[in-house]
Write a protein that holds these residues in place. Sequence first.
Motif, PDB file in Angstrom:
ATOM      1  N   THR A 101       0.845  -1.190   0.000  1.00 13.07           N
ATOM      2  CA  THR A 101       0.000   0.000   0.000  1.00 13.07           C
ATOM      3  C   THR A 101       0.883   1.244   0.000  1.00 13.07           C
ATOM      4  O   THR A 101       2.077   1.177   0.276  1.00 13.07           O
ATOM      5  CB  THR A 101      -0.915   0.053   1.239  1.00 13.07           C
ATOM      6  N   ASP A 102       0.266   2.370  -0.322  1.00  6.57           N
ATOM      7  CA  ASP A 102       0.937   3.666  -0.245  1.00  6.57           C
ATOM      8  C   ASP A 102      -0.120   4.715   0.063  1.00  6.57           C
ATOM      9  O   ASP A 102      -1.260   4.376   0.402  1.00  6.57           O
ATOM     10  CB  ASP A 102       1.720   3.977  -1.527  1.00  6.57           C
ATOM     11  N   ASP A 103       0.247   5.972  -0.032  1.00  2.00           N
ATOM     12  CA  ASP A 103      -0.674   7.045   0.371  1.00  2.00           C
ATOM     13  C   ASP A 103      -1.678   7.440  -0.713  1.00  2.00           C
ATOM     14  O   ASP A 103      -2.432   8.394  -0.530  1.00  2.00           O
ATOM     15  CB  ASP A 103       0.127   8.293   0.787  1.00  2.00           C
ATOM     16  N   ARG A 104      -1.682   6.712  -1.821  1.00  2.00           N
ATOM     17  CA  ARG A 104      -2.627   7.052  -2.879  1.00  2.00           C
ATOM     18  C   ARG A 104      -4.058   6.629  -2.547  1.00  2.00           C
ATOM     19  O   ARG A 104      -5.006   7.061  -3.189  1.00  2.00           O
ATOM     20  CB  ARG A 104      -2.191   6.401  -4.205  1.00  2.00           C
ATOM     21  N   GLY A 105      -4.187   5.737  -1.556  1.00  2.00           N
ATOM     22  CA  GLY A 105      -5.516   5.332  -1.125  1.00  2.00           C
ATOM     23  C   GLY A 105      -6.079   4.180  -1.931  1.00  2.00           C
ATOM     24  O   GLY A 105      -5.506   3.741  -2.941  1.00  2.00           O
ATOM     25  N   LEU A 106      -7.227   3.697  -1.501  1.00  2.00           N
ATOM     26  CA  LEU A 106      -7.830   2.518  -2.116  1.00  2.00           C
ATOM     27  C   LEU A 106      -8.359   2.785  -3.514  1.00  2.00           C
ATOM     28  O   LEU A 106      -8.575   1.858  -4.298  1.00  2.00           O
ATOM     29  CB  LEU A 106      -8.972   2.001  -1.224  1.00  2.00           C
ATOM     30  N   ASP A 107      -8.606   4.056  -3.839  1.00  2.00           N
ATOM     31  CA  ASP A 107      -9.156   4.388  -5.157  1.00  2.00           C
ATOM     32  C   ASP A 107      -8.078   4.555  -6.226  1.00  2.00           C
ATOM     33  O   ASP A 107      -8.383   4.851  -7.387  1.00  2.00           O
ATOM     34  CB  ASP A 107      -9.973   5.683  -5.070  1.00  2.00           C
ATOM     35  N   ALA A 108      -6.810   4.367  -5.846  1.00  2.00           N
ATOM     36  CA  ALA A 108      -5.716   4.527  -6.806  1.00  2.00           C
ATOM     37  C   ALA A 108      -5.767   3.419  -7.852  1.00  2.00           C
ATOM     38  O   ALA A 108      -6.334   2.349  -7.622  1.00  2.00           O
ATOM     39  CB  ALA A 108      -4.382   4.489  -6.077  1.00  2.00           C
TER      40      ALA A 108
ATOM     41  N   GLN B 261       2.298  -4.328   3.142  1.00  2.00           N
ATOM     42  CA  GLN B 261       3.144  -3.330   3.762  1.00  2.00           C
ATOM     43  C   GLN B 261       2.973  -1.968   3.077  1.00  2.00           C
ATOM     44  O   GLN B 261       2.738  -1.903   1.870  1.00  2.00           O
ATOM     45  CB  GLN B 261       4.609  -3.736   3.632  1.00  2.00           C
ATOM     46  N   HIS B 262       3.135  -0.926   3.858  1.00  2.00           N
ATOM     47  CA  HIS B 262       3.190   0.410   3.295  1.00  2.00           C
ATOM     48  C   HIS B 262       4.592   0.606   2.706  1.00  2.00           C
ATOM     49  O   HIS B 262       5.570  -0.011   3.155  1.00  2.00           O
ATOM     50  CB  HIS B 262       2.914   1.453   4.383  1.00  2.00           C
ATOM     51  N   VAL B 263       4.718   1.473   1.697  1.00  2.64           N
ATOM     52  CA  VAL B 263       6.020   1.687   1.064  1.00  2.64           C
ATOM     53  C   VAL B 263       7.081   2.134   2.063  1.00  2.64           C
ATOM     54  O   VAL B 263       8.274   1.924   1.857  1.00  2.64           O
ATOM     55  CB  VAL B 263       5.939   2.712  -0.093  1.00  2.64           C
ATOM     56  N   SER B 264       6.653   2.747   3.151  1.00  2.00           N
ATOM     57  CA  SER B 264       7.611   3.199   4.166  1.00  2.00           C
ATOM     58  C   SER B 264       8.116   2.066   5.037  1.00  2.00           C
ATOM     59  O   SER B 264       9.064   2.238   5.815  1.00  2.00           O
ATOM     60  CB  SER B 264       6.960   4.254   5.063  1.00  2.00           C
ATOM     61  N   GLU B 265       7.514   0.882   4.923  1.00  2.00           N
ATOM     62  CA  GLU B 265       7.848  -0.247   5.793  1.00  2.00           C
ATOM     63  C   GLU B 265       8.613  -1.356   5.085  1.00  2.00           C
ATOM     64  O   GLU B 265       8.919  -2.378   5.693  1.00  2.00           O
ATOM     65  CB  GLU B 265       6.554  -0.828   6.384  1.00  2.00           C
ATOM     66  N   PHE B 266       8.929  -1.180   3.810  1.00  2.00           N
ATOM     67  CA  PHE B 266       9.629  -2.225   3.076  1.00  2.00           C
ATOM     68  C   PHE B 266      10.956  -2.568   3.768  1.00  2.00           C
ATOM     69  O   PHE B 266      11.672  -1.676   4.242  1.00  2.00           O
ATOM     70  CB  PHE B 266       9.918  -1.782   1.640  1.00  2.00           C
ATOM     71  N   ASN B 267      11.269  -3.852   3.782  1.00  2.00           N
ATOM     72  CA  ASN B 267      12.508  -4.325   4.414  1.00  2.00           C
ATOM     73  C   ASN B 267      13.657  -4.246   3.406  1.00  2.00           C
ATOM     74  O   ASN B 267      14.075  -5.244   2.824  1.00  2.00           O
ATOM     75  CB  ASN B 267      12.322  -5.758   4.915  1.00  2.00           C
ATOM     76  N   LEU B 268      14.176  -3.050   3.203  1.00  2.00           N
ATOM     77  CA  LEU B 268      15.248  -2.827   2.233  1.00  2.00           C
ATOM     78  C   LEU B 268      16.569  -2.709   2.992  1.00  2.00           C
ATOM     79  O   LEU B 268      17.178  -1.649   3.088  1.00  2.00           O
ATOM     80  CB  LEU B 268      14.963  -1.565   1.413  1.00  2.00           C
ATOM     81  N   THR B 269      17.020  -3.850   3.532  1.00  2.00           N
ATOM     82  CA  THR B 269      18.174  -3.831   4.440  1.00  2.00           C
ATOM     83  C   THR B 269      19.510  -4.060   3.744  1.00  2.00           C
ATOM     84  O   THR B 269      20.554  -3.900   4.359  1.00  2.00           O
ATOM     85  CB  THR B 269      17.989  -4.889   5.543  1.00  2.00           C
ATOM     86  N   HIS B 270      19.493  -4.453   2.484  1.00  2.00           N
ATOM     87  CA  HIS B 270      20.756  -4.642   1.774  1.00  2.00           C
ATOM     88  C   HIS B 270      21.453  -3.289   1.597  1.00  2.00           C
ATOM     89  O   HIS B 270      20.802  -2.265   1.385  1.00  2.00           O
ATOM     90  CB  HIS B 270      20.513  -5.298   0.419  1.00  2.00           C
TER      91      HIS B 270
ATOM     92  N   LEU C 211       7.060   8.779  -5.341  1.00  2.00           N
ATOM     93  CA  LEU C 211       6.420  10.061  -5.648  1.00  2.00           C
ATOM     94  C   LEU C 211       5.804  10.644  -4.378  1.00  2.00           C
ATOM     95  O   LEU C 211       5.388   9.893  -3.485  1.00  2.00           O
ATOM     96  CB  LEU C 211       5.343   9.868  -6.710  1.00  2.00           C
ATOM     97  N   PRO C 212       5.724  11.954  -4.282  1.00  2.00           N
ATOM     98  CA  PRO C 212       5.147  12.566  -3.075  1.00  2.00           C
ATOM     99  C   PRO C 212       3.739  12.080  -2.754  1.00  2.00           C
ATOM    100  O   PRO C 212       3.369  11.975  -1.591  1.00  2.00           O
ATOM    101  CB  PRO C 212       5.179  14.060  -3.392  1.00  2.00           C
ATOM    102  N   ASP C 213       2.933  11.786  -3.790  1.00  2.00           N
ATOM    103  CA  ASP C 213       1.573  11.337  -3.486  1.00  2.00           C
ATOM    104  C   ASP C 213       1.553   9.888  -3.000  1.00  2.00           C
ATOM    105  O   ASP C 213       0.555   9.432  -2.441  1.00  2.00           O
ATOM    106  CB  ASP C 213       0.650  11.502  -4.695  1.00  2.00           C
ATOM    107  N   GLU C 214       2.663   9.155  -3.205  1.00  2.00           N
ATOM    108  CA  GLU C 214       2.754   7.796  -2.684  1.00  2.00           C
ATOM    109  C   GLU C 214       3.154   7.798  -1.214  1.00  2.00           C
ATOM    110  O   GLU C 214       2.627   7.027  -0.418  1.00  2.00           O
ATOM    111  CB  GLU C 214       3.782   6.992  -3.491  1.00  2.00           C
ATOM    112  N   TYR C 215       4.107   8.685  -0.879  1.00  2.00           N
ATOM    113  CA  TYR C 215       4.542   8.794   0.511  1.00  2.00           C
ATOM    114  C   TYR C 215       5.381  10.044   0.672  1.00  2.00           C
ATOM    115  O   TYR C 215       6.438  10.181   0.075  1.00  2.00           O
ATOM    116  CB  TYR C 215       5.358   7.564   0.927  1.00  2.00           C
TER     117      TYR C 215
END
Length: 301
Positions: free
Chosen positions: A218-225, A271-280, A288-292
């Motif tokens: 998910t991201d901040d675009r909402g369910l209607d994206a 997961q929200h885009v801000s929560e992705f496990n990008l640990t490498h 994009l700003p409208d995503e997060y």
Amino acid sequence: MDESKLHIEDVYKSYDGKVILDDIDLKVSKGEFCSVVGPSGCGKSTLLRLILGQEFPDRGRIAIDGEPVGTPDTHRGIVFQRYSLFPNRTVLDNVLLGKKFQRGQWWNPFHRNQDDIDEAMSFLKKVRLENAADKYPHELSGGMQQRAAIAQALIMKPPVLLMDEPFGALDPDTRDELQVFLLELWEQQELTVFFVTHDLTEACFLGSRLLVLSQYYTDDRGLDAPARGGRIVADYPLPSVANSLEIKDDPAFQRLISDVRNAGFDPRVRQHVSEFNLTHSDSFQTVLPDEYSQGTGIRIR
């Protein structure tokens, strides 16, 4: 200066208005073994075709050694699930084909350059097929055919070796054998590998790095994206040494598989885009700003 072997940024791809890949960001260093997994429809094979140059992104940049990717060439070797050997040519002649194409001699089955033969035999020795050089593909087992296909790709010394479900058609014992063989070859040859598979156990066993591609986030675009395409929702660093097959039964290994399945395969877990496990250490993400537009650690375009 970016010295990565493979660099992908802001890549989008859609077919007939349906988004398949939704902003892919990836940097791969030389010598990395990237296993790529994800649910059906997430765009794994599409991403591989874009790197190969069979198709081109709608937007974004893909580069190898800093140069934009074009149509397929010797910068990318490819091993498919179905064996890419010509049935009317011997194993040796199949391995020599790339060299013949390079010299404009592919049409002549009788022309053999001795230096090329010596080099082909050295690669057949690496894949343990030197005694099968004069056999035809139908005389080989499935595992032997796939080893010949790997030698066929490696003789051109591609900076990036792409593998699309290469062991998917093999029986479990042969598959285990080829997994160990590939790890040994990767370490010996210092290969950079991009390995697509649907098998989570295989992915976690083989990779020095595990990429989870998924449309379930998910991201901040909402369910209607509009429908979201596949995105790298997790990027795990893994041990970069060949392990015994016994590691597959280790509880920690099984927990990793469970984490990967939870991160990208369950449509109920998004997961929200801000929560992705990008640990490498090479991970990066642009949104994009409208995503997060909140939080830290994520580069905003």
